[in-house]
Design a protein around this motif. Structure first.
Motif, PDB file in Angstrom:
ATOM      1  N   VAL A   1     -31.893  60.312 -43.458  1.00 56.80           N
ATOM      2  CA  VAL A   1     -30.828  61.301 -43.475  1.00 56.80           C
ATOM      3  C   VAL A   1     -30.423  61.583 -42.034  1.00 56.80           C
ATOM      4  O   VAL A   1     -31.204  62.116 -41.254  1.00 56.80           O
ATOM      5  CB  VAL A   1     -31.282  62.599 -44.173  1.00 56.80           C
ATOM      6  N   PHE A   2     -29.204  61.199 -41.696  1.00 54.50           N
ATOM      7  CA  PHE A   2     -28.654  61.492 -40.371  1.00 54.50           C
ATOM      8  C   PHE A   2     -27.941  62.839 -40.456  1.00 54.50           C
ATOM      9  O   PHE A   2     -27.133  63.056 -41.362  1.00 54.50           O
ATOM     10  CB  PHE A   2     -27.666  60.406 -39.944  1.00 54.50           C
ATOM     11  N   ARG A   3     -28.203  63.734 -39.519  1.00 55.22           N
ATOM     12  CA  ARG A   3     -27.619  65.064 -39.595  1.00 55.22           C
ATOM     13  C   ARG A   3     -27.002  65.489 -38.274  1.00 55.22           C
ATOM     14  O   ARG A   3     -27.201  66.598 -37.787  1.00 55.22           O
ATOM     15  CB  ARG A   3     -28.652  66.090 -40.068  1.00 55.22           C
ATOM     16  N   GLY A   4     -26.220  64.581 -37.661  1.00 59.67           N
ATOM     17  CA  GLY A   4     -25.413  64.983 -36.533  1.00 59.67           C
ATOM     18  C   GLY A   4     -24.316  65.926 -37.006  1.00 59.67           C
ATOM     19  O   GLY A   4     -23.898  65.885 -38.162  1.00 59.67           O
ATOM     20  N   ARG A   5     -23.841  66.776 -36.121  1.00 57.74           N
ATOM     21  CA  ARG A   5     -22.819  67.745 -36.490  1.00 57.74           C
ATOM     22  C   ARG A   5     -21.612  67.631 -35.555  1.00 57.74           C
ATOM     23  O   ARG A   5     -21.758  67.502 -34.336  1.00 57.74           O
ATOM     24  CB  ARG A   5     -23.365  69.181 -36.413  1.00 57.74           C
TER      25      ARG A   5
END
Length: 227
Positions: free
Chosen positions: A11-15
């Motif tokens: 799960v990539f969670r860049g914002r």
């Protein structure tokens, strides 16, 4: 083709615009969405994207409805995953928000993507999908939608939504918010298959699903059709 993911995808969670160190600034046409028809998370993102009118700001690549790899992934997404995770060997799955500048994945987390699209790119005349002061109610609806995936808890979820929609025109209050998108994406089946039959005994909920699907942003790509 029947496919089953062999290992979970990271799960990539860049914002976008949330962390200056990440460099993910809100720049039109820098980012691209990769969405798969029929996937619940992709449906929600697609509706938010349509409601905000972001076709030119954040283009969409619509993937095949059925992944073309035995691990449940999409071959076209593999370069993004391999560029974003060292020695990546898992499935390359949707949804994906990619960064055209780096050629890497920003996020695969649907709710983060929906929030960031709304926060970073909402036009002045666009809908306020995450209204200030409604954070707790929106979070509660997200929990309900997660519970709707379990047969044992689905009837109770439908009852709660029916009470909400009997008291108000929308899931949270009397205007369209991300809560309506969440509910629609969770309860509408695969495109054109209609709503879950369990909604038949919940007239306010069923009518709301119909109204939402009549809206162009819901009815366009990745939409289902309540009967």
């Amino acid at each position: 083709m029947s496919v089953t993911p062999l290992t979970p995808a990271p799960v990539f969670r860049g914002r976008i615009g949330r962390d200056a160190r990440s460099g993910h600034y809100a720049v039109p046409r820098r980012y691209r969405l990769h969405l798969s028809p029929g996937h619940e998370d992709c449906r929600g993102i697609a509706v938010v994207h349509g409601l905000l009118g972001l076709d030119e700001v954040c283009p969409v690549t619509v993937l095949d409805a059925v992944p073309d790899r035995a691990d449940g992934g999409h071959s076209v997404l593999r370069p993004l995953y391999e560029a974003s995770a060292h020695h990546y060997r898992g499935p390359a799955v949707a949804p994906v928000l990619s960064d055209g500048w780096s050629g890497r994945i920003v996020s695969t987390h649907a709710r983060d993507i929906m929030r960031d699209l709304a926060a970073a790119f909402t036009p002045a005349a666009g809908p306020v999908l995450y209204p200030e002061g409604a954070e707790a109610q929106l979070a509660a609806v997200e929990v309900l939608c997660d519970r709707a995936a379990e047969p044992a808890t689905l009837p109770g979820v439908l009852d709660v939504l029916e009470r909400r929609l009997t008291a108000h025109s929308h899931v949270v209050g009397d205007r369209l918010t991300a809560a309506d998108v969440e509910v629609w994406a969770a309860l509408v089946r695969h495109p054109h298959a209609g709503p879950r039959p369990e909604a038949d005994g919940h007239p306010a909920l069923r009518a709301h699903l119909r109204r939402l699907t009549a809206h162009p942003a819901f009815a366009r790509h990745l939409a289902g059709r309540p009967g």
